[in-house]
Scaffold this motif. Structure first.
Motif, PDB file in Angstrom:
ATOM      1  N   LEU A   1       0.811  -1.217   0.000  1.00 50.48           N
ATOM      2  CA  LEU A   1       0.000   0.000   0.000  1.00 50.48           C
ATOM      3  C   LEU A   1       0.847   1.271   0.000  1.00 50.48           C
ATOM      4  CD1 LEU A   1      -2.836  -1.004   2.488  1.00 50.48           C
ATOM      5  CD2 LEU A   1      -2.840  -1.105  -0.003  1.00 50.48           C
ATOM      6  N   GLU A   2       1.920   1.265   0.774  1.00 52.21           N
ATOM      7  CA  GLU A   2       2.723   2.483   0.901  1.00 52.21           C
ATOM      8  C   GLU A   2       3.241   2.953  -0.457  1.00 52.21           C
ATOM      9  OE1 GLU A   2       6.795   4.064   3.131  1.00 52.21           O
ATOM     10  OE2 GLU A   2       5.830   2.195   3.778  1.00 52.21           O
ATOM     11  N   GLN A   3       3.735   2.012  -1.267  1.00 48.54           N
ATOM     12  CA  GLN A   3       4.298   2.385  -2.570  1.00 48.54           C
ATOM     13  C   GLN A   3       3.210   2.781  -3.571  1.00 48.54           C
ATOM     14  OE1 GLN A   3       4.852  -0.425  -0.843  1.00 48.54           O
ATOM     15  NE2 GLN A   3       6.923  -1.237  -1.190  1.00 48.54           N
ATOM     16  N   LEU A   4       1.976   2.298  -3.345  1.00 47.90           N
ATOM     17  CA  LEU A   4       0.915   2.547  -4.312  1.00 47.90           C
ATOM     18  C   LEU A   4       0.002   3.699  -3.928  1.00 47.90           C
ATOM     19  CD1 LEU A   4      -0.120  -1.106  -5.257  1.00 47.90           C
ATOM     20  CD2 LEU A   4       1.431   0.440  -6.450  1.00 47.90           C
ATOM     21  N   GLU A   5       0.214   4.274  -2.760  1.00 49.28           N
ATOM     22  CA  GLU A   5      -0.598   5.428  -2.392  1.00 49.28           C
ATOM     23  C   GLU A   5      -0.400   6.543  -3.416  1.00 49.28           C
ATOM     24  OE1 GLU A   5      -2.924   5.953  -0.403  1.00 49.28           O
ATOM     25  OE2 GLU A   5      -2.790   4.414   1.157  1.00 49.28           O
ATOM     26  N   GLY A   6      -1.490   7.135  -3.820  1.00 49.29           N
ATOM     27  CA  GLY A   6      -1.415   8.240  -4.764  1.00 49.29           C
ATOM     28  C   GLY A   6      -1.506   7.843  -6.218  1.00 49.29           C
ATOM     29  N   ILE A   7      -1.645   6.544  -6.514  1.00 46.17           N
ATOM     30  CA  ILE A   7      -1.778   6.163  -7.928  1.00 46.17           C
ATOM     31  C   ILE A   7      -3.103   6.690  -8.467  1.00 46.17           C
ATOM     32  CG2 ILE A   7      -0.313   4.112  -7.773  1.00 46.17           C
ATOM     33  CD1 ILE A   7      -2.914   2.430  -7.805  1.00 46.17           C
ATOM     34  N   GLU A   8      -3.057   7.152  -9.705  1.00 50.29           N
ATOM     35  CA  GLU A   8      -4.260   7.679 -10.358  1.00 50.29           C
ATOM     36  C   GLU A   8      -4.866   6.677 -11.328  1.00 50.29           C
ATOM     37  OE1 GLU A   8      -3.538  12.058 -11.407  1.00 50.29           O
ATOM     38  OE2 GLU A   8      -1.555  11.273 -10.847  1.00 50.29           O
ATOM     39  N   ALA A   9      -4.067   5.675 -11.724  1.00 48.96           N
ATOM     40  CA  ALA A   9      -4.559   4.635 -12.630  1.00 48.96           C
ATOM     41  C   ALA A   9      -3.891   3.317 -12.293  1.00 48.96           C
ATOM     42  CB  ALA A   9      -4.273   5.018 -14.080  1.00 48.96           C
ATOM     43  N   PHE A  10      -4.633   2.233 -12.477  1.00 48.91           N
ATOM     44  CA  PHE A  10      -4.111   0.885 -12.248  1.00 48.91           C
ATOM     45  C   PHE A  10      -4.368   0.091 -13.529  1.00 48.91           C
ATOM     46  CE2 PHE A  10      -3.161  -2.150  -8.614  1.00 48.91           C
ATOM     47  CZ  PHE A  10      -2.899  -3.245  -9.412  1.00 48.91           C
ATOM     48  N   VAL A  11      -3.297  -0.425 -14.125  1.00 47.49           N
ATOM     49  CA  VAL A  11      -3.403  -1.233 -15.339  1.00 47.49           C
ATOM     50  C   VAL A  11      -3.064  -2.674 -14.982  1.00 47.49           C
ATOM     51  CG1 VAL A  11      -2.597  -1.572 -17.705  1.00 47.49           C
ATOM     52  CG2 VAL A  11      -2.740   0.739 -16.754  1.00 47.49           C
ATOM     53  N   ASN A  12      -4.007  -3.579 -15.179  1.00 49.23           N
ATOM     54  CA  ASN A  12      -3.795  -4.978 -14.826  1.00 49.23           C
ATOM     55  C   ASN A  12      -3.626  -5.815 -16.091  1.00 49.23           C
ATOM     56  OD1 ASN A  12      -3.663  -7.477 -13.569  1.00 49.23           O
ATOM     57  ND2 ASN A  12      -5.887  -7.664 -13.386  1.00 49.23           N
ATOM     58  N   LEU A  13      -2.392  -6.251 -16.335  1.00 48.53           N
ATOM     59  CA  LEU A  13      -2.055  -7.079 -17.486  1.00 48.53           C
ATOM     60  C   LEU A  13      -1.595  -8.472 -17.048  1.00 48.53           C
ATOM     61  CD1 LEU A  13       0.138  -4.381 -19.286  1.00 48.53           C
ATOM     62  CD2 LEU A  13      -2.259  -4.893 -19.774  1.00 48.53           C
ATOM     63  N   ALA A  14      -1.734  -8.784 -15.765  1.00 45.45           N
ATOM     64  CA  ALA A  14      -1.139  -9.999 -15.210  1.00 45.45           C
ATOM     65  C   ALA A  14      -1.923 -11.246 -15.609  1.00 45.45           C
ATOM     66  CB  ALA A  14      -1.071  -9.888 -13.688  1.00 45.45           C
ATOM     67  N   GLY A  15      -1.176 -12.313 -15.855  1.00 43.24           N
ATOM     68  CA  GLY A  15      -1.794 -13.597 -16.169  1.00 43.24           C
ATOM     69  C   GLY A  15      -0.845 -14.462 -16.981  1.00 43.24           C
ATOM     70  N   VAL A  16      -0.950 -15.778 -16.823  1.00 46.10           N
ATOM     71  CA  VAL A  16      -0.132 -16.715 -17.593  1.00 46.10           C
ATOM     72  C   VAL A  16      -0.451 -16.549 -19.076  1.00 46.10           C
ATOM     73  CG1 VAL A  16       0.254 -19.167 -18.077  1.00 46.10           C
ATOM     74  CG2 VAL A  16       0.059 -18.375 -15.714  1.00 46.10           C
ATOM     75  N   SER A  17       0.581 -16.471 -19.911  1.00 44.92           N
ATOM     76  CA  SER A  17       0.394 -16.260 -21.341  1.00 44.92           C
ATOM     77  C   SER A  17      -0.370 -17.404 -21.992  1.00 44.92           C
ATOM     78  CB  SER A  17       1.751 -16.093 -22.027  1.00 44.92           C
ATOM     79  OG  SER A  17       1.597 -16.053 -23.431  1.00 44.92           O
ATOM     80  N   LEU A  18      -1.255 -17.056 -22.912  1.00 37.78           N
ATOM     81  CA  LEU A  18      -1.979 -18.074 -23.680  1.00 37.78           C
ATOM     82  C   LEU A  18      -1.045 -18.840 -24.594  1.00 37.78           C
ATOM     83  CD1 LEU A  18      -5.113 -15.997 -24.758  1.00 37.78           C
ATOM     84  CD2 LEU A  18      -4.991 -17.659 -22.900  1.00 37.78           C
ATOM     85  N   ASN A  19       0.113 -18.257 -24.900  1.00 39.02           N
ATOM     86  CA  ASN A  19       1.045 -18.877 -25.844  1.00 39.02           C
ATOM     87  C   ASN A  19       2.016 -19.853 -25.187  1.00 39.02           C
ATOM     88  OD1 ASN A  19       0.224 -17.441 -28.298  1.00 39.02           O
ATOM     89  ND2 ASN A  19       1.026 -15.624 -27.276  1.00 39.02           N
ATOM     90  N   ASP A  20       1.980 -19.966 -23.859  1.00 40.79           N
ATOM     91  CA  ASP A  20       2.930 -20.829 -23.154  1.00 40.79           C
ATOM     92  C   ASP A  20       2.442 -22.276 -23.120  1.00 40.79           C
ATOM     93  OD1 ASP A  20       4.443 -18.616 -22.680  1.00 40.79           O
ATOM     94  OD2 ASP A  20       3.953 -18.423 -20.554  1.00 40.79           O
ATOM     95  N   GLY A  21       3.103 -23.158 -23.872  1.00 39.19           N
ATOM     96  CA  GLY A  21       2.833 -24.588 -23.773  1.00 39.19           C
ATOM     97  C   GLY A  21       1.473 -25.001 -24.323  1.00 39.19           C
ATOM     98  N   ARG A  22       1.234 -26.325 -24.327  1.00 37.65           N
ATOM     99  CA  ARG A  22      -0.063 -26.862 -24.746  1.00 37.65           C
ATOM    100  C   ARG A  22      -1.110 -26.561 -23.687  1.00 37.65           C
ATOM    101  NH1 ARG A  22      -0.159 -30.911 -28.817  1.00 37.65           N
ATOM    102  NH2 ARG A  22      -2.039 -31.802 -27.915  1.00 37.65           N
ATOM    103  N   TRP A  23      -2.341 -26.516 -24.098  1.00 39.59           N
ATOM    104  CA  TRP A  23      -3.431 -26.264 -23.167  1.00 39.59           C
ATOM    105  C   TRP A  23      -3.869 -27.573 -22.513  1.00 39.59           C
ATOM    106  CZ3 TRP A  23      -7.281 -22.347 -25.840  1.00 39.59           C
ATOM    107  CH2 TRP A  23      -6.667 -21.086 -25.873  1.00 39.59           C
ATOM    108  N   THR A  24      -3.000 -28.111 -21.687  1.00 45.11           N
ATOM    109  CA  THR A  24      -3.372 -29.253 -20.874  1.00 45.11           C
ATOM    110  C   THR A  24      -4.352 -28.787 -19.799  1.00 45.11           C
ATOM    111  OG1 THR A  24      -1.557 -28.842 -19.324  1.00 45.11           O
ATOM    112  CG2 THR A  24      -1.085 -30.276 -21.220  1.00 45.11           C
ATOM    113  N   ALA A  25      -4.948 -29.727 -19.097  1.00 45.53           N
ATOM    114  CA  ALA A  25      -5.865 -29.354 -18.019  1.00 45.53           C
ATOM    115  C   ALA A  25      -5.147 -28.499 -16.986  1.00 45.53           C
ATOM    116  CB  ALA A  25      -6.447 -30.610 -17.372  1.00 45.53           C
ATOM    117  N   GLU A  26      -3.903 -28.843 -16.697  1.00 44.50           N
ATOM    118  CA  GLU A  26      -3.119 -28.084 -15.721  1.00 44.50           C
ATOM    119  C   GLU A  26      -2.812 -26.671 -16.223  1.00 44.50           C
ATOM    120  OE1 GLU A  26       1.101 -28.490 -13.212  1.00 44.50           O
ATOM    121  OE2 GLU A  26       0.566 -29.950 -14.761  1.00 44.50           O
ATOM    122  N   GLN A  27      -2.462 -26.561 -17.518  1.00 39.58           N
ATOM    123  CA  GLN A  27      -2.139 -25.244 -18.072  1.00 39.58           C
ATOM    124  C   GLN A  27      -3.375 -24.362 -18.149  1.00 39.58           C
ATOM    125  OE1 GLN A  27       0.667 -24.025 -18.424  1.00 39.58           O
ATOM    126  NE2 GLN A  27       0.554 -22.307 -19.824  1.00 39.58           N
TER     127      GLN A  27
END
Length: 296
Positions: free
Chosen positions: A50-76
């Motif tokens: 929180l301390e480092q993020l106080e005062g942010i005016e915008a939050f951009v969320n791009l996080a997530g495992v890439s769709l291009n990584d490996g085969r789409w097994t049940a685990e992936q």
């Protein structure tokens, strides 16, 4: 502005960070790994930065495992789904704890929320929804991110098309056969590919941040989608390579499994909201985008 980016070390995050720095903005990058410098903040480790993020005016969320990584097994597939849900949940947890929440959230999404079709054209007002793995994942992702609206935060859902870059994403895989002189039409060639240059993605995210009237679903795709056959021919022409050896659908299905839908399926998407709010694409045509990326 002070802007937080989750997933800031990925393809889009790097381009966006570079653009924001050029424009004089302060960027805080949220990362799972060990922070590299004072502008990197560790998250998803059970603590609230929180301390480092106080005062942010915008939050951009791009996080997530890439769709291009490996085969789409049940685990992936589980990793793809839960990484997005977990990161978005954590983003919401953070903004509720800040003394002043950000004015806007831009949450990544994908045009895969629309059904595969060779005839339909989808704008942000289209209500059709894909019922496959990718469609359901994106729908749940958007639903969770939209909870930010209940907190009074303007929320933009950036439905990315196929992002073009020479270092990562789909383009290096599509271009490789051409570089080896064996490029050709993938699948039927009739499937649509709604694409966007990586730099236009970064510019459009900043446009969404700076445009108070923009909210909800926003299609991040160039105004001129291409069918796969035309896309391949353009890649071959720009690289000065022949377009001659087709890649049949069954071969890709054998090689990639369920993930083959990323190149064998497709949607024709139009960026109505971006265009209506005055956004100008730096690379509106595929020819312009590829010539820039390959500096030809």
């Amino acid at each position: 502005m002070k802007i937080a980016i989750a997933g800031g070390t990925g393809l889009v995050g790097r381009a966006l960070t570079a653009l924001l720095h050029e424009q004089g903005h302060e960027v805080i990058t949220l990362t799972r790994g060990k922070p590299k410098n004072a502008r990197h903040v560790q998250w998803l480790n059970g603590t609230l930065p929180l301390e480092q993020l106080e005062g942010i005016e915008a939050f951009v969320n791009l996080a997530g495992v890439s769709l291009n990584d490996g085969r789409w097994t049940a685990e992936q597939k589980e990793a793809i789904y839960h990484s997005r849900m977990t990161a978005t949940e954590e983003m919401l947890r953070i903004v509720t704890q800040l003394s002043t929440p950000p004015q806007v959230i831009v949450n990544a999404s994908a045009v895969g929320i629309y059904p595969i079709s060779t005839t339909a054209t989808y704008s942000e007002t289209s209500t059709q929804r894909a019922q496959d793995f990718l469609g359901k994942t994106v729908a749940d992702w958007e639903q969770k991110a939209s909870r930010a609206k209940e907190l009074g935060i303007r929320t933009c859902l950036a439905r990315f098309g196929v992002i073009l870059d020479t270092e990562a994403g789909a383009l290096p895989l599509i271009a490789l056969p051409y570089k080896l002189f064996v490029g050709g039409t993938i699948g039927s060639g009739k499937q649509w590919l709604s694409w966007i240059h990586v730099h236009d993605v970064a510019r459009a995210i900043l446009h969404a941040i700076e445009t108070p009237s923009l909210e909800g679903a926003i299609n991040f795709a160039a105004p001129q989608a291409e069918r796969m056959k035309s896309f391949g021919k353009t890649v071959g022409r720009v690289l000065n390579r022949p377009h001659w050896l087709p890649v049949p659908s069954f071969a890709l299905q054998l090689a990639l499994g369920e993930k083959s839908v990323l190149v064998l399926g497709g949607q024709h998407v139009v960026p109505d909201k971006l265009m209506a709010t005055g956004f100008t694409f730096q690379f509106p045509t595929l020819d312009e985008a590829l010539h820039d990326l390959y500096k030809s």
